[in-house]
Design an enzyme around this catalytic site. Structure first.
Site, PDB file in Angstrom:
ATOM      1  N   ASP A  63       3.984  16.946 -57.480  1.00 29.97           N
ATOM      2  CA  ASP A  63       3.465  15.647 -57.902  1.00 29.97           C
ATOM      3  C   ASP A  63       4.621  14.850 -58.486  1.00 29.97           C
ATOM      4  O   ASP A  63       5.353  15.363 -59.357  1.00 29.97           O
ATOM      5  CB  ASP A  63       2.369  15.810 -58.955  1.00 29.97           C
ATOM      6  CG  ASP A  63       1.068  16.332 -58.369  1.00 29.97           C
ATOM      7  OD1 ASP A  63       1.007  16.541 -57.146  1.00 29.97           O
ATOM      8  OD2 ASP A  63       0.118  16.545 -59.145  1.00 29.97           O
TER       9      ASP A  63
ATOM     10  N   HIS B 281      -0.649   9.964 -54.420  1.00 28.54           N
ATOM     11  CA  HIS B 281      -1.055  10.463 -55.746  1.00 28.54           C
ATOM     12  C   HIS B 281      -1.627   9.317 -56.577  1.00 28.54           C
ATOM     13  O   HIS B 281      -1.544   9.343 -57.807  1.00 28.54           O
ATOM     14  CB  HIS B 281       0.136  11.117 -56.452  1.00 28.54           C
ATOM     15  CG  HIS B 281      -0.217  11.930 -57.661  1.00 28.54           C
ATOM     16  ND1 HIS B 281      -1.392  12.635 -57.785  1.00 28.54           N
ATOM     17  CD2 HIS B 281       0.463  12.139 -58.813  1.00 28.54           C
ATOM     18  CE1 HIS B 281      -1.414  13.250 -58.958  1.00 28.54           C
ATOM     19  NE2 HIS B 281      -0.308  12.960 -59.604  1.00 28.54           N
TER      20      HIS B 281
ATOM     21  N   HIS C 265      -2.028   5.943 -61.183  1.00 29.55           N
ATOM     22  CA  HIS C 265      -2.314   7.183 -61.927  1.00 29.55           C
ATOM     23  C   HIS C 265      -3.493   7.001 -62.883  1.00 29.55           C
ATOM     24  O   HIS C 265      -3.475   7.445 -64.034  1.00 29.55           O
ATOM     25  CB  HIS C 265      -1.082   7.672 -62.690  1.00 29.55           C
ATOM     26  CG  HIS C 265      -1.023   9.178 -62.789  1.00 29.55           C
ATOM     27  ND1 HIS C 265      -1.532   9.867 -63.863  1.00 29.55           N
ATOM     28  CD2 HIS C 265      -0.522  10.109 -61.944  1.00 29.55           C
ATOM     29  CE1 HIS C 265      -1.335  11.174 -63.682  1.00 29.55           C
ATOM     30  NE2 HIS C 265      -0.735  11.350 -62.525  1.00 29.55           N
TER      31      HIS C 265
ATOM     32  N   HIS D  61       5.879  20.030 -60.215  1.00 31.85           N
ATOM     33  CA  HIS D  61       6.062  18.623 -60.554  1.00 31.85           C
ATOM     34  C   HIS D  61       7.512  18.212 -60.366  1.00 31.85           C
ATOM     35  O   HIS D  61       8.423  18.947 -60.767  1.00 31.85           O
ATOM     36  CB  HIS D  61       5.643  18.347 -62.008  1.00 31.85           C
ATOM     37  CG  HIS D  61       4.175  18.462 -62.231  1.00 31.85           C
ATOM     38  ND1 HIS D  61       3.552  19.674 -62.432  1.00 31.85           N
ATOM     39  CD2 HIS D  61       3.191  17.523 -62.268  1.00 31.85           C
ATOM     40  CE1 HIS D  61       2.248  19.485 -62.586  1.00 31.85           C
ATOM     41  NE2 HIS D  61       2.007  18.189 -62.484  1.00 31.85           N
TER      42      HIS D  61
END
Length: 259
Positions: free
Chosen positions: A67, A118, A122, A212
């Protein structure tokens, strides 16, 4: 006067008997429905919409995913490590990250890694309407496509947070929501050896591993993870090559299974 009173009592007793019999019959019907036809009670409300957490695979195939929502200081290092081991991964990037680091997005794509969605900002998707989720997904897709020339087909919900509405919204525009079944916990900045031990002890055929971008110890842990899992016979593929197409189901754990 005794005969009318006696007749009245007989009628009253008959009414009470029939009422009791009717109650018993109703109870019996309800018992049968609950015990022999449980699917008829609340069936529609019990089916939850789940993303894919992992995939039922006989072969030892797994996917590495990252991510990207923070910095890009280790992006090229991750690309170099993955290239050294011949591994193609899937990077889920936030639209604002694309705005800041378009050169990193292009570098990931040019190296043969999947660049997927993604979200654009966010946000917590359960707090948005379905239309807002779709608009947010499309905004991020537009940014990624403008840099890579490829429109994403997979999405990882921000914070791993989703509800039926957001999952359905993603699927309504042809996108598949992806979670993970192995969390490296690299975002907690735990030591590299702990990351390695955690990942290698939890993976199985069809696993999706979460890392990540810009996590402190991930570049340090990644080589040993790739080496050990390769020695154990695992093959790494991007998530789009791991998940099933055609007829499949997703069980209550989020595992995608062939029908």
């Amino acid at each position: 006067m005794r005969k009318p009173i006696r007749a009245f009592h007989i009628v009253l007793m008959r009414k009470r008997w029939w009422t009791a019999a009717a109650c018993l019959c109703l109870a019996a019907v309800m018992f049968c429905m609950v015990n022999y036809y449980p699917a008829a009670v609340g069936a529609s409300s019990s089916v939850r919409q789940l993303p894919i957490y992992c995939v039922q695979r006989d072969q030892k195939l797994i996917s590495i995913s990252f991510d990207a929502a923070w910095g890009n200081e280790d992006t090229q290092q991750l690309i170099d490590i993955l290239d050294r081991y011949g591994v193609k991964a899937t990077f889920f990037v936030v639209g604002s990250w694309v705005d800041k680091y378009p050169e990193s997005v292009k570098a990931l794509s040019d190296a043969g890694h999947e660049v997927m969605n993604h979200s654009n900002t966010h946000a917590h998707y359960p707090q948005l309407t379905a239309d807002e989720v779709i608009a947010d997904l499309n905004a991020c897709n537009d940014k990624i496509e403008a840099v890579t020339g490829v429109r994403p087909t997979l999405v990882r919900m921000p914070y791993g947070d989703y509800d039926d509405k957001s999952v359905q919204a993603a699927r309504s525009i042809g996108m598949e929501p992806i979670q993970w079944d192995v969390d490296s916990l690299d975002w907690k900045e735990i030591p590299a050896d702990e990351i390695t031990q955690r990942v290698t002890s939890k993976v199985g055929p069809g696993s999706i591993v979460l890392f990540h971008n810009a996590a402190l110890h991930t570049p340090e842990a990644l080589p040993s993870i790739l080496e050990q899992l390769t020695q154990e016979g695992y093959t790494f593929v991007p998530i789009s090559q791991l998940i099933l197409t055609g007829n499949y189901s997703i069980d209550h754990t989020g595992r995608q299974c062939p029908c």
